[in-house]
Design an enzyme around this catalytic site. Sequence first.
Site, PDB file in Angstrom:
ATOM      1  N   HIS A  54      26.932  81.051   0.314  1.00  0.00           N
ATOM      2  CA  HIS A  54      26.969  80.309   1.568  1.00  0.00           C
ATOM      3  C   HIS A  54      26.721  81.254   2.736  1.00  0.00           C
ATOM      4  CE1 HIS A  54      30.981  82.005   1.644  1.00  0.00           C
ATOM      5  NE2 HIS A  54      31.392  81.245   0.656  1.00  0.00           N
TER       6      HIS A  54
HETATM    7  P1  TYD Z   1      34.990  79.217  -1.369  1.00  0.00           P
HETATM    8  O1  TYD Z   1      34.464  79.248   0.018  1.00  0.00           O
HETATM    9  O2  TYD Z   1      34.204  78.436  -2.372  1.00  0.00           O
HETATM   10  O3  TYD Z   1      35.198  80.697  -1.912  1.00  0.00           O
HETATM   11  P2  TYD Z   1      34.088  81.850  -2.101  1.00  0.00           P
HETATM   12  O4  TYD Z   1      33.477  82.059  -0.764  1.00  0.00           O
HETATM   13  O5  TYD Z   1      34.828  83.005  -2.591  1.00  0.00           O
HETATM   14  O6  TYD Z   1      33.113  81.410  -3.130  1.00  0.00           O
HETATM   15  O7  TYD Z   1      36.488  78.673  -1.314  1.00  0.00           O
HETATM   16  C1  TYD Z   1      37.175  78.191  -2.445  1.00  0.00           C
HETATM   17  C2  TYD Z   1      38.182  77.146  -2.005  1.00  0.00           C
HETATM   18  O8  TYD Z   1      39.188  77.703  -1.164  1.00  0.00           O
HETATM   19  C3  TYD Z   1      37.562  76.008  -1.219  1.00  0.00           C
HETATM   20  O9  TYD Z   1      38.179  74.810  -1.657  1.00  0.00           O
HETATM   21  C4  TYD Z   1      37.935  76.271   0.209  1.00  0.00           C
HETATM   22  C5  TYD Z   1      39.231  77.044   0.095  1.00  0.00           C
HETATM   23  N1  TYD Z   1      39.416  78.055   1.152  1.00  0.00           N
HETATM   24  C6  TYD Z   1      40.371  77.847   2.130  1.00  0.00           C
HETATM   25  O10 TYD Z   1      41.085  76.828   2.170  1.00  0.00           O
HETATM   26  N2  TYD Z   1      40.552  78.817   3.083  1.00  0.00           N
HETATM   27  C7  TYD Z   1      39.800  79.956   3.074  1.00  0.00           C
HETATM   28  O11 TYD Z   1      40.001  80.824   3.954  1.00  0.00           O
HETATM   29  C8  TYD Z   1      38.792  80.141   2.062  1.00  0.00           C
HETATM   30  C9  TYD Z   1      37.941  81.365   2.037  1.00  0.00           C
HETATM   31  C10 TYD Z   1      38.656  79.159   1.116  1.00  0.00           C
END
Ligand code: TYD
Length: 142
Positions: A54
């Site tokens: 992302h």
């Molecule tokens: P995600 O953005 O997919 O993680 P990565 O960037 O490591 O692939 O996040 C995973 C889950 O956690 C998603 O449901 C959103 C939640 N999340 C939060 O609630 N707060 C945060 O600060 C982050 C980074 C994720």
Amino acid sequence: MKLSEQIKILDFVERGDERGNLVVIEGEYQDIPFDIKRVFYIYGSDATIVRGQHANRRTKFVLINVAGQSKVKVDNGFETQIISLDKPRMGLYLDTMVWKDMYDFSPDSILLVLCSEHYDGTEYIRDYDAYIKEVRKEHTNE
Ligand code: TYD
């Protein structure tokens, strides 16, 4: 914009002595080019997992593998670069609108992430084609 202006390797001071190592990260722009509003960390991922995938409209990040190793592929729509995070004293700064994939996690990897903003799911761009269209359009308008 050049990818080399959107990412930066940070080298934190290591204050080691015979008792072990200690790395200090001071806030309020001393060691990190933004005010830290949020911290999260990722562990328990392995070599088969790709995370991230992302770009963020508002949040800037610093990634630190405080244990183990991982790789980060960064992409600004024009250039890509792969950075190995393999030292607890090394940080990777990512500006807004940089696409990132984190992968190749060692079993002991703990990836600490410092963020410039609180979590807001609506500022994430998770569709790569939409991301590419947006950054290339921005570029044309420059
Ligand atoms: P995600 O953005 O997919 O993680 P990565 O960037 O490591 O692939 O996040 C995973 C889950 O956690 C998603 O449901 C959103 C939640 N999340 C939060 O609630 N707060 C945060 O600060 C982050 C980074 C994720």
